[in-house]
Design a protein around this motif. Structure first.
Motif, short mmCIF file in Angstrom:
data_model
loop_
_atom_site.label_atom_id
_atom_site.label_comp_id
_atom_site.label_asym_id
_atom_site.label_seq_id
_atom_site.Cartn_x
_atom_site.Cartn_y
_atom_site.Cartn_z
N ALA A 178 -6.76 -4.40 -1.64
CA ALA A 178 -7.88 -5.27 -1.29
C ALA A 178 -7.62 -6.68 -1.81
N ASN A 179 -7.09 -6.77 -3.02
CA ASN A 179 -6.81 -8.08 -3.62
C ASN A 179 -5.60 -8.76 -2.97
N THR A 180 -4.54 -8.00 -2.73
CA THR A 180 -3.37 -8.63 -2.10
C THR A 180 -3.69 -9.08 -0.69
N GLN A 181 -4.55 -8.33 0.01
CA GLN A 181 -4.92 -8.75 1.36
C GLN A 181 -5.76 -10.03 1.33
N ALA A 189 0.82 -1.22 0.00
CA ALA A 189 0.00 0.00 0.00
C ALA A 189 0.85 1.26 0.00
N LEU A 190 2.10 1.14 0.44
CA LEU A 190 2.99 2.29 0.54
C LEU A 190 3.93 2.41 -0.64
N ALA A 191 3.82 1.48 -1.59
CA ALA A 191 4.81 1.40 -2.66
C ALA A 191 4.29 1.96 -3.98
N VAL A 192 5.22 2.38 -4.80
CA VAL A 192 4.93 2.72 -6.20
C VAL A 192 5.37 1.53 -7.04
N SER A 193 4.52 1.11 -7.99
CA SER A 193 4.81 -0.08 -8.78
C SER A 193 5.06 0.26 -10.25
N PRO A 194 6.27 0.04 -10.74
CA PRO A 194 6.56 0.37 -12.15
C PRO A 194 5.88 -0.54 -13.16
N PRO A 226 -6.05 -0.70 -10.24
CA PRO A 226 -6.31 0.50 -9.44
C PRO A 226 -5.74 0.40 -8.03
N GLY A 227 -5.32 1.53 -7.49
CA GLY A 227 -4.84 1.56 -6.12
C GLY A 227 -5.89 1.09 -5.14
N GLY A 228 -7.14 1.47 -5.40
CA GLY A 228 -8.22 1.10 -4.50
C GLY A 228 -8.54 -0.39 -4.50
N ALA A 229 -8.09 -1.10 -5.53
CA ALA A 229 -8.34 -2.54 -5.61
C ALA A 229 -7.09 -3.35 -5.31
N LEU A 230 -5.92 -2.77 -5.52
CA LEU A 230 -4.67 -3.52 -5.40
C LEU A 230 -4.52 -4.13 -4.01
#
Length: 596
Positions: A314-317, A295-300, A308-312
């Protein structure tokens, strides 16, 4: 020369929570931060809708409507409170008929909303007309949105300036009433040059009287550059957040933008020290919550697979909860093909979830062996018209595997004919469960289904991830467990094991339990164990022990990754044993039942 005043929507209490915690936050924990944010001079907040609506019922065991009313009471009548709506999907992954869409506007107005941002992930204007009418009929400000992203490399045909101009002209020609227009990039992948040219085009078509809004995320690392481009193109309003739910998968921080705009022609209207104080309060409020490192990272790699950030998170959790987080790199890589062949719907809820679910299935079951319900239906036209035609081979395969024909019928027309949807169907669900058929309960049942009913019956389960801090690090109930070379801090206390903020009930006994004594006897050589295909939660068991079952009949329904998966029997027989019950968490290949 006077500076241009830029309006700011504070997203911390909705999109910020969603992007970091999957919207799993107890409202009582952040009430002081709301007051501090108002004291800091923030006058516009995103406070509900989107994933926060369902998550309140699903994971926090709280009533989203009551939370909205409490938020409004706390900030007073003059603050602009905004929610997020998904066109005909309102606040869920499933689209709705007219009566539920109308009820959404009525109830959100009743519980304190003044503005609703309304978007369709396919940019299908047919999906915005009726929902927009309901919002304006209920005297709500309608901020209509065009959804953006950058396509994976080599893809063409949509999501360029000409596509957005075409979409905007369709909105103008439709006659939909709106008070502002937003360009919404949930994945944060739209490159700054495209942002500038798109908003400049829009400002020219809209003129000076219509407020122009831009929304993005920091997920791909270019949000500040995109916001600067948007402002230079004429944007009047941007979305920003507050630490600790800013940056990374969220919107950039207000303090960050204050610095980026120093000595510029733009003024956000905030005092830096007051914002800093509000952030200190929010950080203190959330100090006990587990923050996933992603959640704190930028992904290249996000521009290759626009998640989306709002789903990323949620899915990894969810992957983390089910013990398969190691699959994430493979799933996100597989998502690129899913986007390329899926018709270029914008990667924002619900389509982003469809993309991820299909990528998940492709990794877990093999490429295109199993279609996620939402993704398959999107290919076949059940969510509206995709920006470009999806891959014809996939369309034919989806028809075959899902046993569902293609359609060009409008979504609302389809939903009006569906007896499983709408107020009448929701009332039946409530009556069967012995619950009141209030308008609020009807909406909860229609949009949250079984989990909504469980909440209303007082059977909701908590899924908020907090860190349980040990009182004494040397106590024997704290361990460092190594599994396949990976180290996990584990806390054992009162029959509960806490791993990465997730709690598990445990029972440890001496010796080896007799695992055969509860198994129903079956004729030798004829019984067949039915296994869970992957980790998840048992949602439904439509069969009974001892009853005949036919080949391919559904025995269990598992929920994982926000999708329901049916577990079917591969042959005719009798269901000899059921080893699980609704609500149980199962592991991959766990025996769920026995067919003889």
């Amino acid at each position: 020369m006077a500076k241009k005043k830029i309006e700011v929507l504070c997203t911390a209490f909705r999109d910020g929570f969603q992007s970091v915690f999957g919207a799993r936050v107890f409202m009582k924990d952040y009430l002081p931060a709301i007051e501090a944010a108002v004291a800091a001079g923030i006058k516009r907040f995103e406070f509900g809708g989107g994933a926060l609506f369902q998550s309140s019922f699903f994971y926090a065991n709280e009533n989203a409507f009551e939370n909205m009313a409490q938020f409004r009471k706390l900030v007073g009548p003059d603050i602009d409170l905004q929610t997020l709506a998904r066109g005909v999907n309102v606040v869920g992954l499933e689209s709705q008929p007219r009566d539920i869409i109308s009820l959404h506007a009525k109830l959100f107005k009743k519980y304190g909303a003044t503005t609703i941002r309304n978007f369709d992930a396919l940019n299908d204007i047919d999906n915005l007309e009726y929902s927009g009418k309901c919002l304006t009929d209920n005297k709500l400000k309608h901020e209509i949105a065009i959804t953006m992203m950058d396509l994976p490399p080599g893809c063409v045909g949509a999501h360029d300036v000409s596509f957005y101009e075409k979409t905007l002209r369709e909105i103008l020609d439709s006659g939909i009433a709106y008070t502002a227009l937003c360009f919404k990039d949930a994945s944060g992948t739209s490159n700054p040059r495209k942002v500038y040219e798109t908003l400049k085009m829009a400002k020219k078509l809209l003129g000076k009287k219509t407020p122009l809004v831009f929304h993005t995320h920091e997920t791909a690392g270019i949000s500040v550059a995109a916001y600067l481009a948007a402002l230079d193109a004429g944007a009047d309003s941007i979305d920003l957040s507050l630490a600790p739910v800013s940056g990374g998968t969220c919107q950039p921080d207000i303090l960050t933008m204050l610095h980026a705009l120093k000595d510029s022609e733009y003024d956000l209207g905030f005092d830096l020290e007051k914002i800093r104080k509000a952030e200190e309060v929010l950080t203190e409020c959330l100090k006990d919550y587990f923050v996933p490192p992603e959640a704190l990272a930028v992904s290249p790699i996000i521009p290759l697979s626009p998640m989306p950030g709002g789903a990323l998170t949620a899915n990894t959790q969810m992957l983390r909860d089910n013990g398969i987080l190691d699959k994430y790199p493979e799933i996100i890589k597989a998502m690129s093909e899913v986007v390329r062949r899926g018709g270029f719907g914008t990667s924002v809820t619900p389509v982003s979830q469809f993309y991820f679910q299909q990528a998940f299935n492709n990794v877990m079951f093999g490429p295109w062996e199993k279609f996620a319900d939402g993704y398959g239906k999107m290919l076949l036209g059940y969510f509206g018209k995709t920006p470009v035609a999806p891959d014809d081979t996939l369309v034919k395969l989806a028809e075959e595997k899902m046993k569902l024909p293609k359609t060009t019928e409008k979504v609302l027309a389809l939903n009006e004919k569906d007896e499983q949807k709408g107020m009448a169907a929701a009332k039946k669900m409530l009556e069967a469960a012995g619950l009141k058929t209030s308008e609020e309960n009807i909406f909860i049942a229609a949009t949250c289904k079984e989990k909504g009913l469980a909440f209303l019956k007082g059977e909701g389960k908590l899924g908020v991830r907090k860190i349980e801090k040990p009182q004494d690090k040397h106590k024997p109930d704290n361990f460092l467990v190594t599994v396949n070379g990976k180290k996990y801090p584990v806390i054992f206390k009162d029959g509960i094991a806490t791993v990465d903020g997730k709690k598990y009930e445990i029972k440890v006994e001496n010796g080896i339990a007799d695992t055969t004594k509860h198994v129903e006897p079956a004729p030798a050589g004829t019984s067949l164990e039915i296994h869970a295909p992957f980790p998840g939660t048992v949602l439904k068991i439509p069969q009974e022990t001892g009853k005949p079952v036919a080949k391919n009949e559904v025995l269990f329904v598992i929920e994982a990754m926000k999708m329901e998966t049916e577990v079917r029997t591969p042959r005719d027989g009798v269901l000899l044993a059921i080893k699980v019950k609704p609500g149980d968490v199962v592991t991959s290949q766990q025996v769920m039942g026995v067919v003889g």
